[in-house]
Design a protein around this motif. Sequence first.
Motif, PDB file in Angstrom:
ATOM      1  N   TYR A 154      12.987  -1.954 -52.766  1.00 51.45           N
ATOM      2  CA  TYR A 154      13.740  -2.738 -51.722  1.00 51.45           C
ATOM      3  C   TYR A 154      14.799  -3.762 -52.291  1.00 51.45           C
ATOM      4  CZ  TYR A 154       9.261  -1.641 -49.338  1.00 51.45           C
ATOM      5  OH  TYR A 154       8.317  -1.016 -48.759  1.00 51.45           O
ATOM      6  N   LEU A 155      14.494  -4.106 -53.543  1.00 56.59           N
ATOM      7  CA  LEU A 155      15.404  -4.798 -54.250  1.00 56.59           C
ATOM      8  C   LEU A 155      16.542  -3.989 -54.363  1.00 56.59           C
ATOM      9  CD1 LEU A 155      16.730  -7.196 -55.633  1.00 56.59           C
ATOM     10  CD2 LEU A 155      15.219  -6.723 -57.523  1.00 56.59           C
ATOM     11  N   GLU A 156      16.354  -2.705 -54.930  1.00 60.90           N
ATOM     12  CA  GLU A 156      17.505  -1.890 -55.209  1.00 60.90           C
ATOM     13  C   GLU A 156      18.394  -1.653 -53.917  1.00 60.90           C
ATOM     14  OE1 GLU A 156      17.931   2.927 -56.774  1.00 60.90           O
ATOM     15  OE2 GLU A 156      16.000   1.987 -56.721  1.00 60.90           O
ATOM     16  N   VAL A 160      22.300  -2.287 -53.697  1.00 58.58           N
ATOM     17  CA  VAL A 160      23.314  -1.162 -53.424  1.00 58.58           C
ATOM     18  C   VAL A 160      24.122  -1.554 -52.113  1.00 58.58           C
ATOM     19  CG1 VAL A 160      23.469   1.101 -52.901  1.00 58.58           C
ATOM     20  CG2 VAL A 160      22.009   0.544 -54.519  1.00 58.58           C
ATOM     21  N   ARG A 161      23.531  -2.067 -51.232  1.00 59.41           N
ATOM     22  CA  ARG A 161      24.332  -2.266 -49.864  1.00 59.41           C
ATOM     23  C   ARG A 161      25.312  -3.464 -50.272  1.00 59.41           C
ATOM     24  NH1 ARG A 161      19.198  -1.836 -47.312  1.00 59.41           N
ATOM     25  NH2 ARG A 161      19.287  -4.088 -46.808  1.00 59.41           N
ATOM     26  N   HIS A 162      24.911  -4.367 -50.751  1.00 59.82           N
ATOM     27  CA  HIS A 162      25.673  -5.793 -51.001  1.00 59.82           C
ATOM     28  C   HIS A 162      26.826  -5.370 -52.168  1.00 59.82           C
ATOM     29  CE1 HIS A 162      22.808  -7.676 -48.554  1.00 59.82           C
ATOM     30  NE2 HIS A 162      23.438  -8.634 -48.321  1.00 59.82           N
ATOM     31  N   ASP A 163      26.562  -4.652 -52.970  1.00 64.54           N
ATOM     32  CA  ASP A 163      27.416  -4.192 -54.144  1.00 64.54           C
ATOM     33  C   ASP A 163      28.520  -3.202 -53.466  1.00 64.54           C
ATOM     34  OD1 ASP A 163      28.412  -4.231 -56.931  1.00 64.54           O
ATOM     35  OD2 ASP A 163      27.846  -2.097 -56.912  1.00 64.54           O
ATOM     36  N   ASN A 164      28.168  -2.419 -52.478  1.00 67.62           N
ATOM     37  CA  ASN A 164      29.182  -1.593 -51.806  1.00 67.62           C
ATOM     38  C   ASN A 164      30.088  -2.297 -51.002  1.00 67.62           C
ATOM     39  OD1 ASN A 164      27.973   0.633 -52.689  1.00 67.62           O
ATOM     40  ND2 ASN A 164      26.468   1.245 -51.075  1.00 67.62           N
TER      41      ASN A 164
END
Length: 221
Positions: A154-156, A160-164
Amino acid sequence: MQQAATASDGAELSLAERAYRAIRDLLVMLEIRPGAPIHEEQLAQSLGVGRTPVREALKRLQYERLITTYPRRGTFATDVNITDLAHISEVRLELEPLAAAQAARRATATDRTNLTTLRRELTTAATRPLNAVDLMHLDLQVHRAIYTATHNPYLEDTLVRHDNLATRIWCLFIDRLSDMAGHVEEHGPLIEAIVAGNPDKAARLARGHVEGFEQAVRNAI
């Protein structure tokens, strides 16, 4: 969603994941420009897959705010909006330190090996400078490896979405950033802290990295 029951179904799921990752990174790196139309058939041909895997990938990418669909107009890459920077940074300032600390606590031997390999790539990049695009790909690899090492799906997924989204902003200003190589090389000490199993140091370095990213973009505006 029905459980995959046959080998062909499994292959189709694999194609969908392949399509998703390829299209995602085209959008993240702005190889598909913000506001550009998304053509299912063209993407399917370029990726060597059918339209069904592409369609499944686009459903996920819409949820992740990388594409948007307008009735009677079609599907487009989302705009990169600098006003989103504060909102994205607000989330990352809380979760990136958490991820770094959990990675330091939970990383397996395989995770540490992968991170150590990336650490060597960072060292090589410092002595033999990479171009901006290659630096951004390396940046994405490091972040994703850290998120994987948290062993919290869930954290991953969230990070990933926010880093994208953050990377899209970074790429938008890539020509105005004076020390992008230095920003990417900051990952070196962070990786070392994770591999050494030092969660407090890893969290502190991760927070500083996110703060530096936001400030660098604001200076470039």
